[in-house]
Design a protein around this motif. Sequence first.
Motif, PDB file in Angstrom:
ATOM      1  N   TYR A  67      30.625  33.510  27.725  1.00  0.00           N
ATOM      2  CA  TYR A  67      30.784  32.682  28.924  1.00  0.00           C
ATOM      3  C   TYR A  67      32.263  32.540  29.282  1.00  0.00           C
ATOM      4  CZ  TYR A  67      25.916  31.184  29.348  1.00  0.00           C
ATOM      5  OH  TYR A  67      24.556  31.163  29.547  1.00  0.00           O
ATOM      6  N   ILE A  68      32.521  32.425  30.599  1.00  0.00           N
ATOM      7  CA  ILE A  68      33.885  32.175  31.084  1.00  0.00           C
ATOM      8  C   ILE A  68      33.952  30.755  31.613  1.00  0.00           C
ATOM      9  CG2 ILE A  68      35.684  32.877  32.719  1.00  0.00           C
ATOM     10  CD1 ILE A  68      34.591  35.610  32.758  1.00  0.00           C
ATOM     11  N   LEU A  69      34.954  30.003  31.175  1.00  0.00           N
ATOM     12  CA  LEU A  69      35.182  28.656  31.705  1.00  0.00           C
ATOM     13  C   LEU A  69      36.409  28.714  32.592  1.00  0.00           C
ATOM     14  CD1 LEU A  69      35.171  26.363  28.526  1.00  0.00           C
ATOM     15  CD2 LEU A  69      33.249  27.481  29.650  1.00  0.00           C
ATOM     16  N   THR A  70      36.358  28.024  33.708  1.00  0.00           N
ATOM     17  CA  THR A  70      37.598  27.895  34.460  1.00  0.00           C
ATOM     18  C   THR A  70      37.579  26.627  35.301  1.00  0.00           C
ATOM     19  OG1 THR A  70      39.288  29.171  35.624  1.00  0.00           O
ATOM     20  CG2 THR A  70      37.075  29.240  36.555  1.00  0.00           C
ATOM     21  N   THR A  71      38.769  26.118  35.596  1.00  0.00           N
ATOM     22  CA  THR A  71      38.875  24.904  36.411  1.00  0.00           C
ATOM     23  C   THR A  71      39.772  25.196  37.602  1.00  0.00           C
ATOM     24  OG1 THR A  71      40.913  23.956  35.555  1.00  0.00           O
ATOM     25  CG2 THR A  71      38.948  23.611  34.229  1.00  0.00           C
TER      26      THR A  71
END
Length: 400
Positions: free
Chosen positions: A236-240
């Motif tokens: 999974y890729i997390l980004t804000t």
Amino acid sequence: SWFTESMRAGGPVVVESRHRIQDPSSQFRVGLPSTSESTVSQYACQRRTTLDNPNKIFTDAFEVLAENSDFCDSKGQALAYKRAASVLKSLPAALRCLGDTEGLPCLGEQTRAVVEDIFECGRSSKVETILSDEKFQTMKLFTSVFGVGPKTAEKWYLRGLRTLEEIVSEPHVHLNRMQQAGFLYYADITRPVSKAEAHAVGRIVKETVQEMSPNASVVLTGGFRRGKEFGHDVDYILTTPEMGTEEGLLLRVIDRLNYQGILLYTEYQGSTFDANRLPCRRFEAMDHFPKCFLIIQLHAAAIQDGTLSCDPGDRRGWRAVRLDLVAPPADRFAFALLGWSGSTQFERDLRRFARLERGMLLDNHALYDKSKDAFLPAKTEEDIFGHLGLEYIEPWQRNA
Ligand code: DCT
Ligand code: MG
């Protein structure tokens, strides 16, 4: 994950031909299937490769040969077999005879001989020999442990070790933390992760992220994004949207999962990203984003249909699952998503195509145009394909 893969390979190792091919269109003419003439590109990023592979009998054989070459540290030969397998996976129909390989790119004398053998005997003697080879079998067994690469496996093999039991009971063998986890959760980690399990893991990550950072996003990548039913891990890729907060978010997610008591193994790597050091001139096995390689405890109750893949006699009600999380800054999201979606062969050829056909350098962070001496920004994967002058290929068509 590709981290483990690169650990196995003993670091970033890539062998790619630097010779530009003569045919300017890079297209080869083939007569497959039957009447309609079509062309097959030598680049996986110009082919649409779905999961239904009509040439599995041949590609399985090539993949054994590739794996064996990797074990023998023959990277070039391994790549040749992987490329041949990848080309056959993209064909709309099964080969009917050796003649059908005529005009296909990436199929050389050696791979054609294997195809011929399979047509004549229903199997390849070369592959059979490898499969029954003690060294191959042992290397395969040892490298199936999380954190064990061909170098370590070979070292153990040369010491005369042949089974996992022998390794754990041998007092002179030192296992690092990753390998210890690999042995501890061996049965679970070597059991394929189902799509339902991958989505369950995603829900856990999303809930955790949501609590702390409602604007952050959690996006499925890796093999499951390409539509696979099973995988060896979950990516999974997390980004804000708030640039610069992604690293902190990832750390807080790890903390939170730990607090929930479901983290069985954690390997965190902080950011080594430095925009001033771009572009990178080699195909790097690893990007510089903050990331973590985890083993998490997945409980049956978390899965939508409640079915956990485990042994019938297993009463634990949970299994261990390998989970990779990567947290790129928002302006690099598209590059990270494209890079982590794979397949490895597809990524390799995207970069090779960019370099050889477009004079551009692509990696998981950026796309650099050498002639313009400029970075080409991208918000979406479509933007990147557009910059490269490539038709957009959907994730489920990237199973090269
Ligand atoms: N990757 C990459 N560079 C590499 C190797 C891999 O950018 N040198 C990308 C391609 C796939 C992605 O990272 C995730 O890696 P894996 O989880 O190993 O691959 P997968 O396709 O998700 O396979 P699986 O279904 O077995 O997990
Ligand atoms: Mg994966």
